[in-house]
Design a protein around this motif. Sequence first.
Motif, PDB file in Angstrom:
ATOM      1  N   GLY A  12       0.832  -1.192  -0.044  1.00 43.04           N
ATOM      2  CA  GLY A  12       0.197  -0.151   0.080  1.00 43.04           C
ATOM      3  C   GLY A  12       0.693   1.159   0.000  1.00 43.04           C
ATOM      4  N   LYS A  13       0.330   2.341   0.491  1.00 39.79           N
ATOM      5  CA  LYS A  13       0.978   3.745   0.581  1.00 39.79           C
ATOM      6  C   LYS A  13       2.233   3.582   1.238  1.00 39.79           C
ATOM      7  N   MET A  14       2.306   3.228   2.710  1.00 43.41           N
ATOM      8  CA  MET A  14       3.221   3.137   3.391  1.00 43.41           C
ATOM      9  C   MET A  14       4.422   2.268   2.971  1.00 43.41           C
ATOM     10  N   SER A  15       4.174   1.193   2.183  1.00 46.15           N
ATOM     11  CA  SER A  15       5.065   0.241   1.671  1.00 46.15           C
ATOM     12  C   SER A  15       5.963   1.041   0.653  1.00 46.15           C
ATOM     13  N   GLY A  34       4.363  -9.334  -1.738  1.00 49.04           N
ATOM     14  CA  GLY A  34       3.217 -10.203  -1.608  1.00 49.04           C
ATOM     15  C   GLY A  34       1.982  -9.299  -1.435  1.00 49.04           C
ATOM     16  N   SER A  35       0.950  -9.514  -2.240  1.00 51.81           N
ATOM     17  CA  SER A  35      -0.177  -8.917  -2.067  1.00 51.81           C
ATOM     18  C   SER A  35      -1.194  -9.783  -2.026  1.00 51.81           C
ATOM     19  N   ARG A  36      -2.559  -9.432  -1.608  1.00 48.06           N
ATOM     20  CA  ARG A  36      -3.619 -10.399  -1.758  1.00 48.06           C
ATOM     21  C   ARG A  36      -4.017 -10.565  -3.443  1.00 48.06           C
ATOM     22  N   ASP A  37      -3.467  -9.792  -4.165  1.00 46.50           N
ATOM     23  CA  ASP A  37      -3.857  -9.825  -5.571  1.00 46.50           C
ATOM     24  C   ASP A  37      -2.704  -9.663  -6.549  1.00 46.50           C
ATOM     25  N   VAL A  39      -1.904  -8.789  -9.566  1.00 43.82           N
ATOM     26  CA  VAL A  39      -1.889  -7.617 -10.198  1.00 43.82           C
ATOM     27  C   VAL A  39      -1.142  -6.554  -9.655  1.00 43.82           C
ATOM     28  N   ARG A  40      -1.660  -6.434  -8.204  1.00 42.62           N
ATOM     29  CA  ARG A  40      -1.073  -5.192  -7.502  1.00 42.62           C
ATOM     30  C   ARG A  40       0.301  -5.580  -6.886  1.00 42.62           C
ATOM     31  N   ALA A  41       0.564  -6.867  -6.909  1.00 39.20           N
ATOM     32  CA  ALA A  41       1.882  -7.361  -6.414  1.00 39.20           C
ATOM     33  C   ALA A  41       2.860  -7.097  -7.591  1.00 39.20           C
ATOM     34  N   SER A  56      -0.217 -14.052  -2.907  1.00 38.27           N
ATOM     35  CA  SER A  56      -0.649 -14.271  -1.640  1.00 38.27           C
ATOM     36  C   SER A  56       0.477 -13.920  -0.643  1.00 38.27           C
ATOM     37  N   TYR A  57       0.135 -13.575   0.629  1.00 36.91           N
ATOM     38  CA  TYR A  57       1.044 -13.301   1.764  1.00 36.91           C
ATOM     39  C   TYR A  57       1.668 -14.818   2.000  1.00 36.91           C
ATOM     40  N   GLU A  58       1.070 -15.884   2.068  1.00 36.99           N
ATOM     41  CA  GLU A  58       1.646 -17.147   2.240  1.00 36.99           C
ATOM     42  C   GLU A  58       2.950 -17.447   1.358  1.00 36.99           C
ATOM     43  N   PRO A  74      -3.122  -3.224   7.363  1.00 35.08           N
ATOM     44  CA  PRO A  74      -3.893  -2.552   8.453  1.00 35.08           C
ATOM     45  C   PRO A  74      -3.342  -3.064   9.594  1.00 35.08           C
ATOM     46  N   HIS A  75      -3.496  -2.359  10.776  1.00 33.18           N
ATOM     47  CA  HIS A  75      -3.346  -2.595  12.063  1.00 33.18           C
ATOM     48  C   HIS A  75      -3.885  -4.030  12.580  1.00 33.18           C
ATOM     49  N   SER A  76      -5.098  -4.104  12.064  1.00 33.10           N
ATOM     50  CA  SER A  76      -6.076  -5.311  12.533  1.00 33.10           C
ATOM     51  C   SER A  76      -5.398  -6.794  11.919  1.00 33.10           C
ATOM     52  N   GLU A  95       4.811  -2.733  10.922  1.00 33.62           N
ATOM     53  CA  GLU A  95       4.435  -1.330  11.142  1.00 33.62           C
ATOM     54  C   GLU A  95       3.561  -0.996  12.556  1.00 33.62           C
ATOM     55  N   LYS A  96       3.436   0.208  12.908  1.00 32.16           N
ATOM     56  CA  LYS A  96       2.810   0.633  13.982  1.00 32.16           C
ATOM     57  C   LYS A  96       1.191   0.716  13.480  1.00 32.16           C
ATOM     58  N   ALA A  97       0.400   0.449  14.456  1.00 27.91           N
ATOM     59  CA  ALA A  97       0.561  -0.132  15.689  1.00 27.91           C
ATOM     60  C   ALA A  97       0.753  -1.420  15.652  1.00 27.91           C
ATOM     61  N   GLY A 278      13.531   9.476   6.097  1.00 26.83           N
ATOM     62  CA  GLY A 278      13.954   8.970   7.464  1.00 26.83           C
ATOM     63  C   GLY A 278      13.608   7.433   7.725  1.00 26.83           C
ATOM     64  N   TYR A 279      12.860   6.830   6.848  1.00 29.44           N
ATOM     65  CA  TYR A 279      12.485   5.330   7.055  1.00 29.44           C
ATOM     66  C   TYR A 279      13.682   4.361   6.909  1.00 29.44           C
ATOM     67  N   HIS A 280      14.688   4.869   6.133  1.00 24.58           N
ATOM     68  CA  HIS A 280      15.862   3.616   6.140  1.00 24.58           C
ATOM     69  C   HIS A 280      16.648   3.563   7.489  1.00 24.58           C
TER      70      HIS A 280
HETATM   71  N1  LIG Z   1       5.293   4.804  10.144  1.00 18.20           N
HETATM   72  C1  LIG Z   1       4.752   5.582   9.512  1.00 18.20           C
HETATM   73  O1  LIG Z   1       5.098   6.629   9.245  1.00 18.20           O
HETATM   74  C2  LIG Z   1       3.316   5.380   8.685  1.00 18.20           C
HETATM   75  C3  LIG Z   1       2.679   5.978   8.072  1.00 18.20           C
HETATM   76  C4  LIG Z   1       1.480   5.503   7.167  1.00 18.20           C
HETATM   77  C5  LIG Z   1       1.018   4.171   7.799  1.00 18.20           C
HETATM   78  N2  LIG Z   1       1.655   3.580   8.462  1.00 18.20           N
HETATM   79  C6  LIG Z   1       1.118   2.088   8.814  1.00 18.20           C
HETATM   80  O2  LIG Z   1       1.200   1.326   7.751  1.00 18.20           O
HETATM   81  C7  LIG Z   1       0.288   0.430   7.766  1.00 18.20           C
HETATM   82  C8  LIG Z   1      -0.414   0.402   6.293  1.00 18.20           C
HETATM   83  O3  LIG Z   1      -1.004   1.900   6.094  1.00 18.20           O
HETATM   84  P1  LIG Z   1      -1.273   2.430   4.668  1.00 18.20           P
HETATM   85  O4  LIG Z   1      -1.394   3.869   4.820  1.00 18.20           O
HETATM   86  O5  LIG Z   1      -0.014   1.871   3.749  1.00 18.20           O
HETATM   87  O6  LIG Z   1      -2.558   1.690   4.433  1.00 18.20           O
HETATM   88  P2  LIG Z   1      -3.039   1.231   2.956  1.00 18.20           P
HETATM   89  O7  LIG Z   1      -2.399   2.098   1.550  1.00 18.20           O
HETATM   90  O8  LIG Z   1      -4.398   1.149   2.908  1.00 18.20           O
HETATM   91  O9  LIG Z   1      -2.408  -0.102   2.723  1.00 18.20           O
HETATM   92  C9  LIG Z   1      -2.652  -1.205   3.256  1.00 18.20           C
HETATM   93  C10 LIG Z   1      -2.582  -2.556   2.376  1.00 18.20           C
HETATM   94  O10 LIG Z   1      -2.707  -3.452   3.368  1.00 18.20           O
HETATM   95  C11 LIG Z   1      -3.258  -4.627   2.348  1.00 18.20           C
HETATM   96  N3  LIG Z   1      -4.251  -5.234   3.050  1.00 18.20           N
HETATM   97  C12 LIG Z   1      -4.389  -6.544   3.711  1.00 18.20           C
HETATM   98  N4  LIG Z   1      -5.553  -6.745   4.148  1.00 18.20           N
HETATM   99  C13 LIG Z   1      -6.469  -5.610   3.878  1.00 18.20           C
HETATM  100  C14 LIG Z   1      -7.800  -5.334   4.066  1.00 18.20           C
HETATM  101  N5  LIG Z   1      -8.676  -6.270   4.724  1.00 18.20           N
HETATM  102  N6  LIG Z   1      -8.273  -4.127   3.837  1.00 18.20           N
HETATM  103  C15 LIG Z   1      -7.549  -3.244   3.329  1.00 18.20           C
HETATM  104  N7  LIG Z   1      -6.108  -3.514   2.915  1.00 18.20           N
HETATM  105  C16 LIG Z   1      -5.614  -4.592   3.291  1.00 18.20           C
HETATM  106  C17 LIG Z   1      -3.607  -4.195   1.046  1.00 18.20           C
HETATM  107  O11 LIG Z   1      -2.588  -4.602   0.122  1.00 18.20           O
HETATM  108  P3  LIG Z   1      -2.808  -5.835  -0.798  1.00 18.20           P
HETATM  109  O12 LIG Z   1      -4.433  -6.108  -0.826  1.00 18.20           O
HETATM  110  O13 LIG Z   1      -2.362  -5.478  -2.164  1.00 18.20           O
HETATM  111  O14 LIG Z   1      -2.175  -6.903  -0.167  1.00 18.20           O
HETATM  112  C18 LIG Z   1      -3.234  -2.511   1.212  1.00 18.20           C
HETATM  113  O15 LIG Z   1      -2.626  -2.121   0.066  1.00 18.20           O
HETATM  114  C19 LIG Z   1      -0.990   0.795   8.878  1.00 18.20           C
HETATM  115  O16 LIG Z   1      -0.731  -0.092  10.098  1.00 18.20           O
HETATM  116  C20 LIG Z   1      -0.358   2.197   9.350  1.00 18.20           C
HETATM  117  O17 LIG Z   1      -0.292   2.680  10.525  1.00 18.20           O
HETATM  118  C21 LIG Z   1       2.823   3.854   9.163  1.00 18.20           C
END
Ligand SMILES: NC(=O)c1ccc[n+]([C@@H]2O[C@H](COP(=O)([O-])OP(=O)(O)OC[C@H]3O[C@@H](n4cnc5c(N)ncnc54)[C@H](OP(=O)(O)O)[C@@H]3O)[C@@H](O)[C@H]2O)c1
Length: 327
Positions: A12-15, A34-37, A39-41, A56-58, A74-76, A95-97, A278-280
């Motif tokens: 996603g965005k953070m990756s 690894g993505s759930r999809d 095409v996205r991967a 797949s993540y597996e 997502p944190h969940s 990632e946090k949390a 600063g992520y490195h």
């Molecule tokens: N350290 C920092 O500065 C910072 C900044 C922003 C976010 N974060 C953390 O990074 C994590 C991701 O944030 P993000 O902003 O990158 O989120 P995001 O853009 O929504 O990306 C999350 C990714 O998780 C995957 N995913 C797996 N199960 C999912 C579900 N049930 N619903 C939605 N997506 C799901 C999706 O990828 P696929 O489906 O392609 O596998 C999606 O692209 C969060 O825990 C957030 O707290 C940290």
Amino acid sequence: MKQYKWGILAPGKMSAKFTNGLKLLGNVELYAVGSRDTVRAEKFAREHGFKKYYGSYEDLATDPEVEIVYIASPHSHHYEHTMLCLKNRKAVICEKAFALNSREVEMMISEAVMQKVFLMEALWPPFQPMYKKTKEIHGSAVAGKVLHMNARFSFQPPFDPADRKFNPELGGGSLLDIGIYPVIDVLTFMGVPSEVIACASFAETGAEQSISVIFRYEDGRMANIYSSFMTNAGIGCDILCEKGNLFFSRKRDMSQNLLLAIHGKEAEEYSMIPEGMGYHFEAVEVMKCLEEGRIESDIVPHSFSLNLINTLDRIRKSAGIVFPGRD
Ligand SMILES: NC(=O)c1ccc[n+]([C@@H]2O[C@H](COP(=O)([O-])OP(=O)(O)OC[C@H]3O[C@@H](n4cnc5c(N)ncnc54)[C@H](OP(=O)(O)O)[C@@H]3O)[C@@H](O)[C@H]2O)c1
């Protein structure tokens, strides 16, 4: 120099931001996504130059070549995805949390210890030069004892019920997304409080959207914490000490500023913009620990992550924040 094969779980965005940090390092091989999809991967792998991609993540976690996995779902889902990688004996930076509650974090840490595999929560602040400077001043006699803190993080994302930030099923709410940062600040500079009082307001999805917290300490000192998706207060923390004050702030581009205002002296100002946001620095620490055969970092030890999630649980309990089926 050994090249470590990195895997990205959930592109996603953070990756994307974290991968841009990895690109600054000479001992990193951008190996697999690894993505759930599929095409996205594939799209992410092509955009960033990874060798392999999986739908797949597996498949990512069971690739025998992958050495370190960065998890940014997502944190969940952090608990499930961290366990998947640890059980396959991959070093993990998640990632946090770190997870939704203390029980989940305790199980993640137990698994890492049992498997003798590295595990660290991806906390940005402790690795930043300006944060280290603040800690250095705090640790010296220059400012004296911390008497009070005001710490905050708020911004105004557009309301979208499908976005993880507003979805309680995905751990949505400002607390675990951005409120975690002022909590980290206060735990770092004042320690674990004896009492936690919190009030929250909620969006129509049921996710918390604004929260005010008071920490109280045995000796009567206090701290105020605020996070919100409703206002735009930015990111900052005021550390009010016996001999003067420290004002730490950062912008969303991760540029950082520290103002040291000792009573009766001219204020000193420090600022910087870290390369790659600063992520490195976090990736450098993971690989340094692996070189040294360690399963946890001194900078973000397991004990800090446990204190953090315990405190977040206490805040949620006080404010009435519940993640469905996960408490
Ligand atoms: N350290 C920092 O500065 C910072 C900044 C922003 C976010 N974060 C953390 O990074 C994590 C991701 O944030 P993000 O902003 O990158 O989120 P995001 O853009 O929504 O990306 C999350 C990714 O998780 C995957 N995913 C797996 N199960 C999912 C579900 N049930 N619903 C939605 N997506 C799901 C999706 O990828 P696929 O489906 O392609 O596998 C999606 O692209 C969060 O825990 C957030 O707290 C940290």
